[in-house]
Write an enzyme that holds these catalytic residues in place. Structure first.
Site, mmCIF file in Angstrom:
data_model
loop_
_atom_site.group_PDB
_atom_site.id
_atom_site.type_symbol
_atom_site.label_atom_id
_atom_site.label_comp_id
_atom_site.label_asym_id
_atom_site.label_seq_id
_atom_site.Cartn_x
_atom_site.Cartn_y
_atom_site.Cartn_z
ATOM 1 C CG ASN A 122 87.382 13.002 67.113
ATOM 2 O OD1 ASN A 122 87.038 12.257 68.027
ATOM 3 N ND2 ASN A 122 86.583 13.290 66.092
ATOM 4 C CG ASP A 165 88.730 29.812 67.034
ATOM 5 O OD1 ASP A 165 87.886 28.933 66.798
ATOM 6 O OD2 ASP A 165 89.870 29.814 66.493
ATOM 7 C CG HIS A 193 83.831 9.266 68.878
ATOM 8 N ND1 HIS A 193 82.632 8.957 68.321
ATOM 9 C CD2 HIS A 193 84.250 10.393 68.250
ATOM 10 C CE1 HIS A 193 82.337 9.864 67.402
ATOM 11 N NE2 HIS A 193 83.305 10.740 67.337
ATOM 12 N NE ARG A 240 77.174 10.653 63.173
ATOM 13 C CZ ARG A 240 78.409 11.100 63.272
ATOM 14 N NH1 ARG A 240 79.351 10.358 63.862
ATOM 15 N NH2 ARG A 240 78.731 12.277 62.779
HETATM 16 O O1 TXD Z 1 81.819 13.055 68.616
HETATM 17 C C1 TXD Z 1 82.726 13.840 68.700
HETATM 18 N N1 TXD Z 1 83.411 13.946 69.822
HETATM 19 C C2 TXD Z 1 83.074 14.722 67.559
HETATM 20 C C3 TXD Z 1 84.389 15.299 67.522
HETATM 21 C C4 TXD Z 1 82.118 15.099 66.595
HETATM 22 C C5 TXD Z 1 82.404 16.045 65.644
HETATM 23 C C6 TXD Z 1 83.711 16.719 65.583
HETATM 24 N N2 TXD Z 1 84.696 16.142 66.428
HETATM 25 C C7 TXD Z 1 85.987 16.820 66.548
HETATM 26 O O2 TXD Z 1 85.799 18.128 67.096
HETATM 27 C C8 TXD Z 1 86.734 17.058 65.269
HETATM 28 O O3 TXD Z 1 87.394 15.872 64.836
HETATM 29 C C9 TXD Z 1 87.695 18.136 65.687
HETATM 30 O O4 TXD Z 1 88.810 17.565 66.359
HETATM 31 C C10 TXD Z 1 86.884 18.985 66.684
HETATM 32 C C11 TXD Z 1 86.336 20.271 66.083
HETATM 33 O O5 TXD Z 1 85.608 19.993 64.906
HETATM 34 P P1 TXD Z 1 85.061 21.188 64.002
HETATM 35 O O6 TXD Z 1 84.321 20.576 62.881
HETATM 36 O O7 TXD Z 1 84.403 22.206 64.833
HETATM 37 O O8 TXD Z 1 86.449 21.779 63.416
HETATM 38 P P2 TXD Z 1 86.716 23.262 62.874
HETATM 39 O O9 TXD Z 1 85.505 23.787 62.194
HETATM 40 O O10 TXD Z 1 88.001 23.228 62.129
HETATM 41 O O11 TXD Z 1 86.895 24.117 64.205
HETATM 42 C C12 TXD Z 1 88.005 23.992 65.047
HETATM 43 C C13 TXD Z 1 88.284 25.352 65.624
HETATM 44 C C14 TXD Z 1 88.730 26.388 64.553
HETATM 45 O O12 TXD Z 1 87.882 27.516 64.588
HETATM 46 C C15 TXD Z 1 90.154 26.724 64.990
HETATM 47 O O13 TXD Z 1 90.533 28.082 64.693
HETATM 48 C C16 TXD Z 1 90.082 26.468 66.477
HETATM 49 O O14 TXD Z 1 89.336 25.260 66.586
HETATM 50 N N3 TXD Z 1 91.388 26.333 67.123
HETATM 51 C C17 TXD Z 1 91.646 26.820 68.351
HETATM 52 N N4 TXD Z 1 90.865 27.434 69.238
HETATM 53 C C18 TXD Z 1 91.409 27.819 70.406
HETATM 54 N N5 TXD Z 1 92.705 27.575 70.714
HETATM 55 C C19 TXD Z 1 93.536 26.939 69.852
HETATM 56 N N6 TXD Z 1 94.808 26.707 70.161
HETATM 57 C C20 TXD Z 1 92.995 26.530 68.614
HETATM 58 N N7 TXD Z 1 93.508 25.897 67.528
HETATM 59 C C21 TXD Z 1 92.522 25.778 66.627
#
Ligand code: TXD
Length: 306
Positions: free
Chosen positions: A118, A32, A173, A149
């Protein structure tokens, strides 16, 4: 043990790591941009003596740590807030996912990639084009989630065990996903035999909105328990070469009459990733809905590749 990297240790990433560790599927690297990733990894590791697994778990802000991973799960990026569609995330998430893909290509060139961020189908396409990997090795997670679901709602409606319900949800999706009642069964019985047309319509509508329903309660983020369960199921199928037949977003090259896009279709998952794509016979109505889904995905792909 296999090595599994998870990019993005937010709600979905960290919960996925939790599930993978407790299933003992492999050693885990969480990546992260925020330092808290190291704390989450330690916390997960310290549960190991109680849970009884020997997975190594590390957290890092340095992509180098994903070197030679067998599987990479991409969850980095923003989640939805109330009122947003998944497509609204495109602009912000495409840069994050592109960076992830470049690092995967550099450090884990032989990995199988499961994309979660997403808008899912578009991000999967972006990872495929950025890594240049074989299409079998870049897979989007969505169909298992949308189907679970649908399955949960049907089981509730009929008051039967959730284990007995199997469902098929195709397409994007997004709001245009296509649940297929003809291929949705309870212990082999099509739901069209068990529920009225109106009820099926209602359950389909609820399935389409299931993500938004959760966002409306959580307010600051989106679902992660069911999504992480779906990712862990895919990881398990690949690691154990169990050849599970599940819906997932796959790169299509003529299947269902579509080319050069990612879309949810039934696939066989095994040690090489997508071992086979299944083409189902669809009703006119379902095909029409799938066309609509494909149109939206294509337009978003165009936007993402600008
Ligand atoms: O069915 C599906 N495909 C989905 C998709 C189901 C649930 C969630 N879905 C999507 O996954 C959601 O719409 C988001 O686009 C992602 C991640 O969801 P999440 O709920 O885990 O979001 P968070 O809790 O905000 O976590 C995202 C993390 C966070 O810790 C950021 O600091 C990190 O991503 N982040 C990064 N990590 C590495 N490198 C970079 N550049 C970066 N930017 C943000």
């Amino acid at each position: 043990m296999k090595k599994i990297a998870i990019i993005g240790a937010g709600q979905v990433g960290a919960t996925t790591a939790h599930r993978i560790a407790e299933k003992g599927l492999g050693n885990i690297v969480l990546i992260d941009v925020v330092e808290s990733v190291k704390g989450k990894a330690l916390d997960l590791l310290e549960a190991a003596p109680i849970e009884g697994h020997d997975c190594r778990i590390i957290g890092s802000t340095d992509y180098k740590e994903i070197r030679d991973s067998d599987i990479v799960v991409v969850t980095a990026g923003l989640p939805r807030k109330p009122g947003m569609t998944r497509e609204d995330l495109l602009e912000k998430n495409k840069e994050i996912v592109k960076e992830a893909a470049e690092n995967i290509k550099k450090y884990a060139p032989n990995s199988i990639v499961i994309v979660v961020t997403n808008p899912l189908d578009v991000m999967s396409y972006l990872v495929l084009k950025t890594t240049g990997f074989d299409t079998k090795r870049v897979i989007g997670m969505a169909g298992i989630l949308d189907s679970t679901r649908f399955r949960a709602f049907i089981a509730d409606e009929l008051d039967v065990s959730k284990r007995d319900v199997d469902a098929m949800v195709l397409g994007s999706h997004g709001d245009t996903m296509v649940p297929i009642p003809e291929y949705t069964t309870v212990a082999g019985i099509p739901i069209t035999e068990l529920l009225s047309k109106e009820k099926i319509k209602e359950v389909i509508e609820r399935t389409r909105n299931a993500g938004a329903e959760i966002v409306s309660y959580l307010k600051t983020g989106s679902a992660y328990y069911a999504p992480s369960a779906a990712v862990a199921e895919m990881v398990e199928a690949i690691i154990n070469d169990s050849r599970r037949l599940v819906p997932a977003s796959a790169y299509l090259q003529g299947e269902y009459g579509y080319s050069d896009l990612y879309m949810g279709v039934p696939v066989k998952l095994g040690k090489n990733g997508i071992e086979k794509i299944y083409e189902l016979k669809l009703s006119k109505e379902a095909k029409g809905q799938l066309d609509k889904s494909a149109g939206i995905i294509k337009a978003n792909i165009k936007e993402a590749m600008k």
